[in-house]
Design a protein around this motif. Sequence first.
Motif, PDB file in Angstrom:
ATOM      1  N   ALA A 138     -17.239  -0.235   0.483  1.00 24.34           N
ATOM      2  CA  ALA A 138     -16.981   0.317   1.866  1.00 24.34           C
ATOM      3  C   ALA A 138     -15.989  -1.184   2.867  1.00 24.34           C
ATOM      4  O   ALA A 138     -15.314  -0.304   3.979  1.00 24.34           O
ATOM      5  N   ALA A 139     -16.850  -2.220   2.050  1.00 23.53           N
ATOM      6  CA  ALA A 139     -16.265  -3.166   3.112  1.00 23.53           C
ATOM      7  C   ALA A 139     -14.432  -3.661   3.457  1.00 23.53           C
ATOM      8  O   ALA A 139     -14.387  -4.655   4.210  1.00 23.53           O
ATOM      9  N   THR A 140     -13.550  -2.770   3.503  1.00 28.36           N
ATOM     10  CA  THR A 140     -12.351  -3.163   3.007  1.00 28.36           C
ATOM     11  C   THR A 140     -12.547  -3.350   5.155  1.00 28.36           C
ATOM     12  O   THR A 140     -10.724  -4.192   5.064  1.00 28.36           O
ATOM     13  N   PRO A 141     -12.369  -2.723   5.940  1.00 31.61           N
ATOM     14  CA  PRO A 141     -12.653  -3.376   7.019  1.00 31.61           C
ATOM     15  C   PRO A 141     -12.311  -5.286   7.580  1.00 31.61           C
ATOM     16  O   PRO A 141     -12.153  -5.402   8.289  1.00 31.61           O
ATOM     17  N   ALA A 142     -12.953  -5.411   6.477  1.00 29.21           N
ATOM     18  CA  ALA A 142     -13.575  -7.551   6.324  1.00 29.21           C
ATOM     19  C   ALA A 142     -12.617  -8.222   5.225  1.00 29.21           C
ATOM     20  O   ALA A 142     -12.220  -9.492   5.779  1.00 29.21           O
ATOM     21  N   HIS A 143     -11.675  -7.103   5.079  1.00 31.34           N
ATOM     22  CA  HIS A 143     -10.321  -7.492   4.095  1.00 31.34           C
ATOM     23  C   HIS A 143      -9.627  -8.981   4.516  1.00 31.34           C
ATOM     24  O   HIS A 143      -9.106 -10.273   3.954  1.00 31.34           O
ATOM     25  N   ASN A 144      -9.372  -9.243   6.147  1.00 34.72           N
ATOM     26  CA  ASN A 144      -8.848 -10.400   6.826  1.00 34.72           C
ATOM     27  C   ASN A 144      -9.455 -11.366   6.948  1.00 34.72           C
ATOM     28  O   ASN A 144      -9.181 -12.148   8.391  1.00 34.72           O
ATOM     29  N   GLY A 145     -11.363 -10.698   7.301  1.00 32.36           N
ATOM     30  CA  GLY A 145     -12.180 -12.021   7.518  1.00 32.36           C
ATOM     31  C   GLY A 145     -13.077 -11.557   9.323  1.00 32.36           C
ATOM     32  O   GLY A 145     -13.345 -12.441   9.502  1.00 32.36           O
ATOM     33  N   ARG A 146     -11.992 -10.490   9.784  1.00 32.57           N
ATOM     34  CA  ARG A 146     -12.944  -9.848  11.520  1.00 32.57           C
ATOM     35  C   ARG A 146     -12.574  -8.676  10.803  1.00 32.57           C
ATOM     36  O   ARG A 146     -12.272  -8.323  10.345  1.00 32.57           O
ATOM     37  N   TYR A 147     -12.875  -8.414  12.571  1.00 33.83           N
ATOM     38  CA  TYR A 147     -13.306  -6.657  12.208  1.00 33.83           C
ATOM     39  C   TYR A 147     -12.688  -6.674  13.754  1.00 33.83           C
ATOM     40  O   TYR A 147     -13.007  -7.545  14.841  1.00 33.83           O
ATOM     41  N   ASP A 148     -11.526  -6.066  13.761  1.00 33.14           N
ATOM     42  CA  ASP A 148     -10.557  -5.506  15.583  1.00 33.14           C
ATOM     43  C   ASP A 148     -10.840  -4.292  14.701  1.00 33.14           C
ATOM     44  O   ASP A 148     -10.504  -3.292  14.133  1.00 33.14           O
ATOM     45  N   ARG A 149      -9.488  -3.903  16.710  1.00 28.22           N
ATOM     46  CA  ARG A 149      -9.140  -2.355  16.457  1.00 28.22           C
ATOM     47  C   ARG A 149      -7.973  -2.473  15.941  1.00 28.22           C
ATOM     48  O   ARG A 149      -7.907  -1.025  15.774  1.00 28.22           O
ATOM     49  N   THR A 150      -7.175  -3.601  15.175  1.00 24.94           N
ATOM     50  CA  THR A 150      -6.406  -2.322  14.306  1.00 24.94           C
ATOM     51  C   THR A 150      -6.664  -1.982  12.628  1.00 24.94           C
ATOM     52  O   THR A 150      -6.620  -1.416  11.803  1.00 24.94           O
ATOM     53  N   ASP A 151      -8.129  -2.058  12.366  1.00 25.55           N
ATOM     54  CA  ASP A 151      -8.907  -1.410  11.052  1.00 25.55           C
ATOM     55  C   ASP A 151      -8.700   0.002  10.862  1.00 25.55           C
ATOM     56  O   ASP A 151      -8.746   0.486  12.400  1.00 25.55           O
ATOM     57  N   ASP A 152      -8.534   0.665  10.403  1.00 32.14           N
ATOM     58  CA  ASP A 152      -9.013   2.299   9.842  1.00 32.14           C
ATOM     59  C   ASP A 152     -10.044   2.060  10.508  1.00 32.14           C
ATOM     60  O   ASP A 152     -11.028   2.558   9.998  1.00 32.14           O
ATOM     61  N   PRO A 153     -10.146   3.267  11.374  1.00 35.44           N
ATOM     62  CA  PRO A 153     -11.180   3.783  11.966  1.00 35.44           C
ATOM     63  C   PRO A 153     -12.063   4.609  10.947  1.00 35.44           C
ATOM     64  O   PRO A 153     -13.197   4.529  10.739  1.00 35.44           O
ATOM     65  N   ALA A 154     -11.574   5.517  10.593  1.00 32.62           N
ATOM     66  CA  ALA A 154     -11.802   6.125   8.633  1.00 32.62           C
ATOM     67  C   ALA A 154     -12.274   5.286   7.023  1.00 32.62           C
ATOM     68  O   ALA A 154     -14.014   5.192   7.583  1.00 32.62           O
ATOM     69  N   ALA A 155     -12.002   4.089   7.514  1.00 31.69           N
ATOM     70  CA  ALA A 155     -12.660   3.025   6.708  1.00 31.69           C
ATOM     71  C   ALA A 155     -13.526   2.077   7.989  1.00 31.69           C
ATOM     72  O   ALA A 155     -14.198   1.878   7.173  1.00 31.69           O
ATOM     73  N   VAL A 156     -13.997   2.337   9.217  1.00 32.30           N
ATOM     74  CA  VAL A 156     -14.872   1.935   9.705  1.00 32.30           C
ATOM     75  C   VAL A 156     -16.272   2.476   9.664  1.00 32.30           C
ATOM     76  O   VAL A 156     -17.292   2.336   9.430  1.00 32.30           O
ATOM     77  N   ASP A 157     -15.565   3.748   9.984  1.00 28.86           N
ATOM     78  CA  ASP A 157     -16.733   4.498   9.910  1.00 28.86           C
ATOM     79  C   ASP A 157     -17.343   5.261   8.732  1.00 28.86           C
ATOM     80  O   ASP A 157     -18.491   5.082   8.388  1.00 28.86           O
ATOM     81  N   ARG A 158     -16.489   5.020   6.813  1.00 25.58           N
ATOM     82  CA  ARG A 158     -17.174   5.046   5.624  1.00 25.58           C
ATOM     83  C   ARG A 158     -18.372   3.898   5.818  1.00 25.58           C
ATOM     84  O   ARG A 158     -19.519   3.505   5.400  1.00 25.58           O
ATOM     85  N   MET A 159     -17.640   2.432   6.576  1.00 24.87           N
ATOM     86  CA  MET A 159     -18.263   1.507   5.946  1.00 24.87           C
ATOM     87  C   MET A 159     -19.556   1.402   6.849  1.00 24.87           C
ATOM     88  O   MET A 159     -21.122   0.946   6.227  1.00 24.87           O
ATOM     89  N   LEU A 160     -20.171   1.730   8.218  1.00 30.35           N
ATOM     90  CA  LEU A 160     -20.566   2.357   9.478  1.00 30.35           C
ATOM     91  C   LEU A 160     -21.749   2.887   8.707  1.00 30.35           C
ATOM     92  O   LEU A 160     -22.611   2.556   8.764  1.00 30.35           O
TER      93      LEU A 160
END
Length: 196
Positions: A138-160
């Motif tokens: 589920a760690a797709t928000p880490a695809h670019n090596g950082r977490y920021d406000r452009t990450d997909d909220p649904a993907a972030v919620d799933r990762m959390l």
Amino acid sequence: MRTERDIVVDQTSRWFTNSEWSVERFANDRLAPALSAAGLVELAGDPDDVNEYLRGRKAWGTRVSRIFHGTQPFPLEWKWVWLACLPEDYQRAARHELLAMAGCFDVRLPEFVSGVALTATQARLGEVTRELGDFIAAATPAHNGRYDRTDDPAAVDRMLLEGAEAIAAVVNEMIAVSTGTGRPLPLLILGKIGGR
């Protein structure tokens, strides 16, 4: 917003979709006996004839169907008994979501291994590995090596959510290790060192 009924019914429905079970069969073969054993309902004795037996089964099926479809309130005292009637994977998914709704981790008392001294607990490293794998998947928000406000909220919620479930699995395993072996948890050791 999802309710506790939504969570319990959703996991039950998922199980029905992936099995030969139905609302009526579940109501009569699992839920009613479990509720009776827990002292939450009183079931009629063995029916004298086939028609009475069939009427009783239909009545329980109708009652649970109404709860299932939201036309009758879900009795809160049935929640944990109902969940215990589901297969382990569906129980676990519902329990994680229900406890997350309450702001809690799913930390359980360790299971003791039957036939072994009472100090032996069940190892569940497979569950820990699966939960860690789900977190990594589920760690797709880490695809670019950082977490920021452009990450997909649904993907972030799933990762959390997957991360919280992984933490709970690790904590459960640590408690089982400590209980089974009699060794203190590391936090207790650190507390003793810091308090010298």
